[in-house]
Design a protein around this motif. Structure first.
Motif, PDB file in Angstrom:
ATOM      1  N   PRO A 280     -17.204 -28.789  -2.516  1.00  0.00           N
ATOM      2  CA  PRO A 280     -16.203 -28.030  -1.621  1.00  0.00           C
ATOM      3  C   PRO A 280     -14.639 -28.416  -1.203  1.00  0.00           C
ATOM      4  O   PRO A 280     -14.160 -27.767  -1.069  1.00  0.00           O
ATOM      5  CB  PRO A 280     -17.141 -27.791  -0.347  1.00  0.00           C
ATOM      6  CG  PRO A 280     -17.907 -28.376  -0.973  1.00  0.00           C
ATOM      7  CD  PRO A 280     -18.336 -29.205  -1.737  1.00  0.00           C
ATOM      8  N   LEU A 281     -14.648 -29.557  -0.821  1.00  0.00           N
ATOM      9  CA  LEU A 281     -13.130 -30.053  -0.569  1.00  0.00           C
ATOM     10  C   LEU A 281     -11.957 -30.423  -1.273  1.00  0.00           C
ATOM     11  O   LEU A 281     -10.711 -30.277  -2.131  1.00  0.00           O
ATOM     12  CB  LEU A 281     -13.163 -31.315   0.232  1.00  0.00           C
ATOM     13  CG  LEU A 281     -13.561 -30.957   1.785  1.00  0.00           C
ATOM     14  CD1 LEU A 281     -13.345 -32.739   2.565  1.00  0.00           C
ATOM     15  CD2 LEU A 281     -12.230 -29.978   2.414  1.00  0.00           C
TER      16      LEU A 281
ATOM     17  N   THR B 110      -7.769 -27.602   6.233  1.00  0.00           N
ATOM     18  CA  THR B 110      -9.301 -27.577   6.796  1.00  0.00           C
ATOM     19  C   THR B 110     -10.488 -28.987   7.159  1.00  0.00           C
ATOM     20  O   THR B 110     -11.129 -28.113   8.364  1.00  0.00           O
ATOM     21  CB  THR B 110      -9.964 -27.371   5.221  1.00  0.00           C
ATOM     22  OG1 THR B 110      -9.679 -26.796   4.460  1.00  0.00           O
ATOM     23  CG2 THR B 110     -11.488 -27.630   5.390  1.00  0.00           C
ATOM     24  N   LEU B 111      -9.806 -29.936   7.756  1.00  0.00           N
ATOM     25  CA  LEU B 111     -10.461 -30.887   8.186  1.00  0.00           C
ATOM     26  C   LEU B 111      -9.545 -30.217  10.028  1.00  0.00           C
ATOM     27  O   LEU B 111     -10.693 -30.412  10.973  1.00  0.00           O
ATOM     28  CB  LEU B 111      -9.483 -32.251   8.136  1.00  0.00           C
ATOM     29  CG  LEU B 111      -9.801 -32.763   7.141  1.00  0.00           C
ATOM     30  CD1 LEU B 111      -9.340 -33.978   6.323  1.00  0.00           C
ATOM     31  CD2 LEU B 111     -11.456 -32.792   6.058  1.00  0.00           C
ATOM     32  N   VAL B 112      -8.872 -29.760  10.458  1.00  0.00           N
ATOM     33  CA  VAL B 112      -8.215 -29.574  11.739  1.00  0.00           C
ATOM     34  C   VAL B 112      -9.279 -29.001  12.012  1.00  0.00           C
ATOM     35  O   VAL B 112      -9.538 -28.508  13.261  1.00  0.00           O
ATOM     36  CB  VAL B 112      -6.704 -29.633  11.814  1.00  0.00           C
ATOM     37  CG1 VAL B 112      -6.738 -28.905  13.102  1.00  0.00           C
ATOM     38  CG2 VAL B 112      -5.893 -30.783  11.655  1.00  0.00           C
TER      39      VAL B 112
ATOM     40  N   LYS C 296      -7.653 -28.627  -5.155  1.00  0.00           N
ATOM     41  CA  LYS C 296      -7.058 -28.265  -5.941  1.00  0.00           C
ATOM     42  C   LYS C 296      -6.442 -27.113  -6.611  1.00  0.00           C
ATOM     43  O   LYS C 296      -5.576 -26.783  -7.192  1.00  0.00           O
ATOM     44  CB  LYS C 296      -8.822 -28.409  -7.329  1.00  0.00           C
ATOM     45  CG  LYS C 296      -8.456 -28.018  -8.616  1.00  0.00           C
ATOM     46  CD  LYS C 296      -8.984 -28.154  -9.742  1.00  0.00           C
ATOM     47  CE  LYS C 296      -8.833 -27.313 -10.938  1.00  0.00           C
ATOM     48  NZ  LYS C 296     -10.498 -27.725 -12.295  1.00  0.00           N
ATOM     49  N   GLU C 297      -7.422 -26.053  -5.449  1.00  0.00           N
ATOM     50  CA  GLU C 297      -6.699 -24.995  -6.050  1.00  0.00           C
ATOM     51  C   GLU C 297      -5.659 -24.123  -4.908  1.00  0.00           C
ATOM     52  O   GLU C 297      -4.489 -23.756  -5.082  1.00  0.00           O
ATOM     53  CB  GLU C 297      -7.333 -23.345  -5.517  1.00  0.00           C
ATOM     54  CG  GLU C 297      -9.063 -24.156  -6.039  1.00  0.00           C
ATOM     55  CD  GLU C 297      -8.369 -22.822  -7.723  1.00  0.00           C
ATOM     56  OE1 GLU C 297      -7.600 -22.456  -7.406  1.00  0.00           O
ATOM     57  OE2 GLU C 297      -8.988 -23.619  -8.926  1.00  0.00           O
ATOM     58  N   TYR C 298      -5.750 -24.928  -3.578  1.00  0.00           N
ATOM     59  CA  TYR C 298      -5.071 -24.925  -2.347  1.00  0.00           C
ATOM     60  C   TYR C 298      -3.849 -25.994  -2.122  1.00  0.00           C
ATOM     61  O   TYR C 298      -2.873 -25.741  -1.357  1.00  0.00           O
ATOM     62  CB  TYR C 298      -5.434 -24.289  -1.818  1.00  0.00           C
ATOM     63  CG  TYR C 298      -6.021 -23.481  -1.655  1.00  0.00           C
ATOM     64  CD1 TYR C 298      -5.471 -21.713  -1.809  1.00  0.00           C
ATOM     65  CD2 TYR C 298      -7.935 -22.968  -1.995  1.00  0.00           C
ATOM     66  CE1 TYR C 298      -7.127 -20.457  -2.162  1.00  0.00           C
ATOM     67  CE2 TYR C 298      -8.974 -22.177  -2.161  1.00  0.00           C
ATOM     68  CZ  TYR C 298      -7.522 -20.847  -2.039  1.00  0.00           C
ATOM     69  OH  TYR C 298      -8.798 -19.613  -2.516  1.00  0.00           O
ATOM     70  N   GLY C 299      -4.454 -27.114  -2.207  1.00  0.00           N
ATOM     71  CA  GLY C 299      -2.636 -28.235  -1.770  1.00  0.00           C
ATOM     72  C   GLY C 299      -4.350 -29.047  -0.830  1.00  0.00           C
ATOM     73  O   GLY C 299      -4.222 -28.527  -0.235  1.00  0.00           O
ATOM     74  N   TRP C 300      -2.986 -29.963  -0.909  1.00  0.00           N
ATOM     75  CA  TRP C 300      -3.516 -30.953   0.554  1.00  0.00           C
ATOM     76  C   TRP C 300      -2.589 -30.079   1.687  1.00  0.00           C
ATOM     77  O   TRP C 300      -3.806 -30.678   2.851  1.00  0.00           O
ATOM     78  CB  TRP C 300      -2.715 -32.201   0.445  1.00  0.00           C
ATOM     79  CG  TRP C 300      -2.943 -33.081  -1.063  1.00  0.00           C
ATOM     80  CD1 TRP C 300      -2.354 -33.088  -2.311  1.00  0.00           C
ATOM     81  CD2 TRP C 300      -4.200 -33.918  -0.918  1.00  0.00           C
ATOM     82  NE1 TRP C 300      -3.111 -33.779  -2.784  1.00  0.00           N
ATOM     83  CE2 TRP C 300      -4.343 -34.588  -2.311  1.00  0.00           C
ATOM     84  CE3 TRP C 300      -4.761 -34.065  -0.302  1.00  0.00           C
ATOM     85  CZ2 TRP C 300      -5.502 -35.434  -2.818  1.00  0.00           C
ATOM     86  CZ3 TRP C 300      -5.989 -34.950  -1.212  1.00  0.00           C
ATOM     87  CH2 TRP C 300      -5.974 -35.376  -2.345  1.00  0.00           C
TER      88      TRP C 300
END
Length: 530
Positions: free
Chosen positions: A478-479, A494-496, A484-488
């Motif tokens: 998932p990550l 997501t982590l926050v 790949k699709e939305y960038g860093w």
């Protein structure tokens, strides 16, 4: 005549009182008390000029191995907390021996667990095996699936067996599997034994949790739980030295055999050093919650079915589910950091050498070691300073929440650092991420152990571990899709967000009481009713 009779009666009463005062003290529990005077000449006299004032009793002296805290403080009442438990030197020495046993034993689990990681490069380089990275990946993918299920199943079934015997037996079994692995030559052989290794590795954590909760009281348990948690770091440190060193110098087979031989030796030591509970070696329990119940009453009570106990004490407990889901999100962050930070530094920060990127994230484990120790001591200090008020589990949850806020802040700081920042600054930032990340990882397991009864600690730890590894699995594919699709930026968001969800789950649990506190409160209510 009447006056003479009264004078004789008074002389007799004074004689009885003097005789009672000279009666030697007899031991009772942790102190000393006088024998009860029911049936003495005093109670046999029908006539007395007036009732005697109760004689002042001497203060109890601690004579037993362990002086326990009172039930009122354990119940989280408003009475001041009694003094901390006082242990005899013999008990302290024996308990230290047990603690060293579980630390070294669980460290060795990590040695036999990570042996393939540092042996695999030598296996790929061996032309007789005809192996490539894809086949190594197949083996390493099987392991976490087997391990996650193993933690759950072994935690449940472990309630029926001695945790010290299971801890030692599981370690020796994984050691034998490492040795057997080294005799293989085919992919099917390697996959079978590595899946079997994952199945047995899950025994270690729940067994250590059960032993820790019986040998350490709640006011000190966080400190020792945090110290035990460094077994992860010790085992992770030893694996490349032992497995990698032997594989490089003596061939890949010895990369598996050497950890296996060490595991067998340490397993024997654990079997001799560890005991399930203090009572097994003649000491009283550190937290007796059912001291008022007779042995006959306990014997008459049927032991609940293991699966019914799992459902009633673990799966039906909403707070255990809250802890499990919190664990899920914490492991998403942990696995997301360990799996993707090197790639992030290469792709976004201009670090061209993978080795340099690995050095910059090497502070994660060291920060985790320091953070775990401080989190445990901090939670213990909050419990001691509460003076018997509030819930012990809730105090630990409060520490977890502060640490989780620290994770989010450290992640945001790491993303905001410019590419030209010195390597030492990035290393320290990663150190702080590890500091805040491993504290919740350690304390959530302890909270789950303290929420349930002693017979359900293994099941609770197994269930929490299973959900945690589901979170780790979701940090993989998932990550990678998110990056790949939305960038860093989406990756860090997501982590926050995972940290925010963990805080939301923990917010109703800041006043939770432990099992020992709930049992003490129940006992106090029953005594008031009588």
């Amino acid at each position: 005549m009447l006056a003479g009779t009264q004078m004789q009666s008074c002389r007799g009463l004074r004689a009885v009182r003097a005789s009672a005062a000279s009666v030697p003290l007899r031991p009772a529990g942790c102190g000393l008390v006088r024998p009860h005077l029911l049936g003495s000449p005093l109670t046999a006299r029908p006539l007395a000029p007036k009732p005697l004032a109760p004689e002042p009793q001497p203060q109890p002296q601690r004579q037993s191995t362990i002086a326990h805290s009172g039930a009122a403080a354990a119940a989280g009442g408003d009475t001041p907390a009694p003094a901390a438990p006082v242990y005899s030197p013999q008990f302290v020495a024996r308990r230290l021996f047990v603690f060293v046993g579980i630390v070294i034993g669980y460290s060795c689990y990590y040695l036999t667990r990570n042996s393939l990681t540092y042996t695999a490069p030598v296996m790929v380089a061996d032309p007789s095996l005809h192996m490539d990275i894809t086949q190594i990946g197949a083996m390493t993918s099987i392991f976490p699936i087997a391990y996650g299920m193993s933690k759950f199943i072994s935690g449940v079934l472990g309630a029926k067996f001695s945790p010290s015997v299971l801890l030692a037996g599981g370690l020796m079994a994984t050691a034998l599997i490492n040795i057997a692995f080294g005799f293989g030559t085919s992919l099917a052989w390697f996959c079978f034994f590595w899946a079997l290794n994952g199945t047995l590795q899950g025994v270690g954590g729940p067994c250590c949790a059960r032993i820790l909760t019986t040998w350490f009281a709640s006011k000190e348990r966080g400190t020792y739980w945090g110290m035990w948690n460094i077994a992860h770091n010790l085992g992770g440190f030893a694996a490349p030295l032992v497995a990698g060193g032997f594989a490089k110098s003596m061939g890949w087979k010895w990369g598996m055999w050497a950890p296996g031989i060490i595991g067998l030796v340490v397993g024997v030591f654990v079997l001799l050093a560890c005991k399930d509970k203090p009572e097994d070696v003649g000491f009283p329990p550190v937290e007796p919650v059912d001291a008022a119940k007779s042995k006959d009453a306990k014997a008459d009570k049927p032991k609940p079915d293991i699966w019914r106990s799992l459902v009633d004490t673990v799966l039906k407990n909403p707070f255990i589910w809250g802890m499990a889901l919190t664990y899920f999100f914490i492991y998403v962050v942990r696995q997301g950091v360990t799996s993707w930070f090197v790639f992030y530094l290469i792709k976004e920060k201009g670090i061209t050498d993978a080795a340099q990127a690995a050095v910059r994230v090497s502070g994660l484990e060291l920060g985790g070691l320091v953070g775990s120790l401080i989190a445990g001591r901090w939670s213990d200090a909050l419990i001691r300073n509460a003076a018997g008020k509030g819930g012990n589990v809730g105090k630990r949850v409060t520490v977890v929440m502060w640490y989780t806020v620290g994770i989010a802040a450290a992640l945001a700081c790491f993303q905001a650092l410019p590419a030209a920042v010195p390597a030492a600054v990035q290393w320290f930032n990663v150190f702080m991420i590890g500091f805040f990340l491993y504290g919740p990882q350690m304390l959530i397991g302890l909270c789950g152990a303290e929420l349930v009864g002693p017979d359900s600690v293994g099941a609770s730890e197994g269930f929490l571990g299973w959900i945690a590894y589901l979170g780790a699995a979701n940090a993989g594919i998932p990550l990678s899709i998110i990056v790949k699709e939305y960038g860093w930026n989406a990756y860090f968001a997501t982590l926050v967000a995972a940290c925010a969800l963990a805080l939301l789950l923990l917010s109703p649990m800041t006043k939770l009481r432990s099992y020992v506190q709930r049992e003490a409160a129940k006992k106090a209510r029953l005594e008031k009713g009588e």
